[in-house]
Design an enzyme around this catalytic site. Structure first.
Site, PDB file in Angstrom:
ATOM      1  N   ARG A  88       6.871  -2.369   4.336  1.00 36.32           N
ATOM      2  CA  ARG A  88       7.852  -1.700   3.489  1.00 36.32           C
ATOM      3  C   ARG A  88       9.249  -2.063   3.979  1.00 36.32           C
ATOM      4  NH1 ARG A  88       3.852   2.003   4.915  1.00 36.32           N
ATOM      5  NH2 ARG A  88       2.644   2.860   3.162  1.00 36.32           N
ATOM      6  N   LYS A 102       5.514   4.952   7.202  1.00 33.51           N
ATOM      7  CA  LYS A 102       5.414   6.047   6.241  1.00 33.51           C
ATOM      8  C   LYS A 102       4.357   7.050   6.700  1.00 33.51           C
ATOM      9  CE  LYS A 102       4.921   6.976   1.297  1.00 33.51           C
ATOM     10  NZ  LYS A 102       4.694   6.394  -0.048  1.00 33.51           N
ATOM     11  N   HIS A 114       9.926  -4.327  -2.383  1.00 32.36           N
ATOM     12  CA  HIS A 114       8.542  -3.860  -2.489  1.00 32.36           C
ATOM     13  C   HIS A 114       7.684  -4.858  -3.268  1.00 32.36           C
ATOM     14  CE1 HIS A 114       6.441  -0.318  -1.062  1.00 32.36           C
ATOM     15  NE2 HIS A 114       5.679  -0.346  -2.131  1.00 32.36           N
ATOM     16  N   ARG A 129       5.705  -6.849  -0.892  1.00 31.71           N
ATOM     17  CA  ARG A 129       4.549  -6.104  -0.374  1.00 31.71           C
ATOM     18  C   ARG A 129       3.412  -6.121  -1.400  1.00 31.71           C
ATOM     19  NH1 ARG A 129       2.923  -1.821   3.179  1.00 31.71           N
ATOM     20  NH2 ARG A 129       2.044  -0.011   2.108  1.00 31.71           N
ATOM     21  N   HIS A 132      -2.194   2.224   4.090  1.00 29.99           N
ATOM     22  CA  HIS A 132      -2.497   3.197   3.043  1.00 29.99           C
ATOM     23  C   HIS A 132      -3.458   4.256   3.575  1.00 29.99           C
ATOM     24  CE1 HIS A 132      -1.480   0.382  -0.589  1.00 29.99           C
ATOM     25  NE2 HIS A 132      -0.424   0.982  -0.096  1.00 29.99           N
ATOM     26  N   TYR A 169      -4.407  -2.956  -6.675  1.00 28.18           N
ATOM     27  CA  TYR A 169      -4.123  -4.388  -6.698  1.00 28.18           C
ATOM     28  C   TYR A 169      -5.232  -5.201  -7.364  1.00 28.18           C
ATOM     29  CZ  TYR A 169      -0.298  -3.004  -3.756  1.00 28.18           C
ATOM     30  OH  TYR A 169       0.829  -2.387  -3.283  1.00 28.18           O
TER      31      TYR A 169
END
Length: 291
Positions: free
Chosen positions: A139, A164, A235, A238, A261, A270
Site C-alpha cells: 500500500r 493496515k 493502489h 497493488r 489481507h 482479483y
C-alpha cells in the site's frame, strides 16, 4: 494527534483522549474529528445536543448534496464513535444507517503498461518507490513507511512495520526489485539524502518520509508521460501485482498473505480481473454440436 490548543473545545479534547486511549491512528483520528466538525457546522450548535432526527436529517443532507457513499459512511463512522464513546448517547444514532457502496472492479494495468509507467517516473526515487508498490504489492502508506533497515537481502524480504490493521508482516523482495533499490540507495547516499537507519524514501527534508500525496502526484505524472489513459493511482500497482500473480497461477492463499489481507474473500476479488485466466476458460458454446 496534536491540534493548536486554542482551537480545542473541552468536548473535542475529550474525544481526542478517547481516541488516544484506544490507540487509533492519526489518520483515523483526523477523519473522526472531521466528521464531527462537519456535522457541527451543519447543526450550528454543539454536536452533543443533537437529536436522532438531527442526525437523520444530516445524513439526508449529505446524500442530497451528492456526497459519495464512501464519504457518507465515513461520516457515520466518525459520528458513531463520538456519540457511542465520547458522549455515551448511542440512542442518537437510531435513525442513521450506512449507505450501500457500489461494487466496482479495480483498475489493473498490463505488464507492458506497468513497465512504461515505472520507466516514466521522474527520478530514481520515484522509480524505486513505484517498483516497490508493484513488485511487493505494498500500500502507499507502507511504501512511504519503509526504512533502510526493513530491507533484508539475506532472506529476500521487506519488513512491513505496522501495516493496515496495525499488523507487521513480510513482503517479497525479488532480485530485480533488490537491484532497483540498490541503484536508488547508491544515488541517494552519494547525494547525502539518506540518514543511517532512516527512511528509504525521504521527503525534501530527509528527516521526514515522502508523503502519500507526493507519491500520488508522481504516479499521475508518470501515467501521463507513459500515455496511459486508465484511472491510475498507487493502489493500481497493488491491484496489478495481485492480478498478475494470480495469472501466474500462484495460490490465492499465498497472495492473501503477501497482500496482508485478513479475509480470503478480499483477495478473491482479483479472480474477476485476471483476464489471462478468463481467456483460458473454454466457453460451453464451443462444445455445442454443429447446428
Amino acid at each position: 494527534m496534536s491540534l493548536p490548543r486554542q482551537s480545542i473545545s473541552p468536548l473535542r479534547q475529550r474525544m481526542l483522549e478517547d481516541m488516544t486511549l484506544r490507540k487509533l491512528s492519526d489518520k483515523t483520528q483526523s477523519a473522526y474529528v472531521r466528521a464531527v466538525r462537519g456535522f457541527a457546522g451543519y447543526l450550528r450548535r454543539p454536536p452533543d445536543t443533537a437529536s436522532a432526527e438531527d442526525l437523520r436529517r444530516y445524513q439526508l443532507h449529505l446524500v442530497e448534496t451528492g456526497v459519495s457513499p464512501m464519504s457518507v459512511n465515513a461520516a457515520i463512522t466518525g459520528l458513531k464513535f463520538f456519540f457511542e464513546v465520547t458522549v455515551e448517547r448511542a440512542d442518537a444514532l437510531a435513525k442513521m444507517s450506512p449507505v450501500r457502496v457500489p461494487h466496482r472492479l479495480p483498475v489493473v494495468l498490463s505488464r507492458e503498461e506497468v513497465a512504461r509507467l515505472i520507466e516514466c517516473a521522474g527520478n530514481d526515487k520515484y522509480r524505486a518507490a513505484l517498483s516497490v508498490a508493484y513488485g511487493a504489492g505494498l500500500r502507499t502508506s507502507e511504501v512511504v513507511g519503509l526504512k533502510i533497515g526493513d530491507i533484508d537481502s539475506q532472506r529476500m524480504v521487506l519488513r512491513v512495520d505496522q501495516g493496515k490493521g496495525h499488523r507487521d508482516r513480510f513482503a517479497m523482495l525479488s532480485p530485480v526489485l533488490l537491484q532497483t533499490l540498490r541503484v536508488w540507495w547508491r544515488t541517494a547516499h552519494a547525494q547525502g539524502k539518506l540518514l543511517d537507519g532512516g527512511w528509504l524514501f525521504p521527503g525534501m527534508n530527509r528527516v521526514n518520509p515522502l508523503t502519500p500525496r507526493q507519491l500520488n502526484r508522481a504516479i499521475h505524472a508518470a501515467a501521463q508521460a507513459a500515455g496511459i489513459d486508465k484511472r491510475v493511482s498507487m493502489h493500481t500497482l497493488r491491484h496489478s501485482f495481485a492480478t498478475h500473480l494470480l495469472e501466474q497461477k500462484v495460490d490465492i492463499r499465498v497472495i492473501q498473505v503477501l497482500l496482508g489481507h485478513k479475509k480470503l474473500e478480499t483477495t478473491a476479488l482479483y479472480a474477476q480481473v485476471a483476464t489471462e485466466i478468463l481467456r483460458q476458460v473454454i466457453s460451453p458454446l464451443e462444445g455445442l454440436p454443429p447446428g
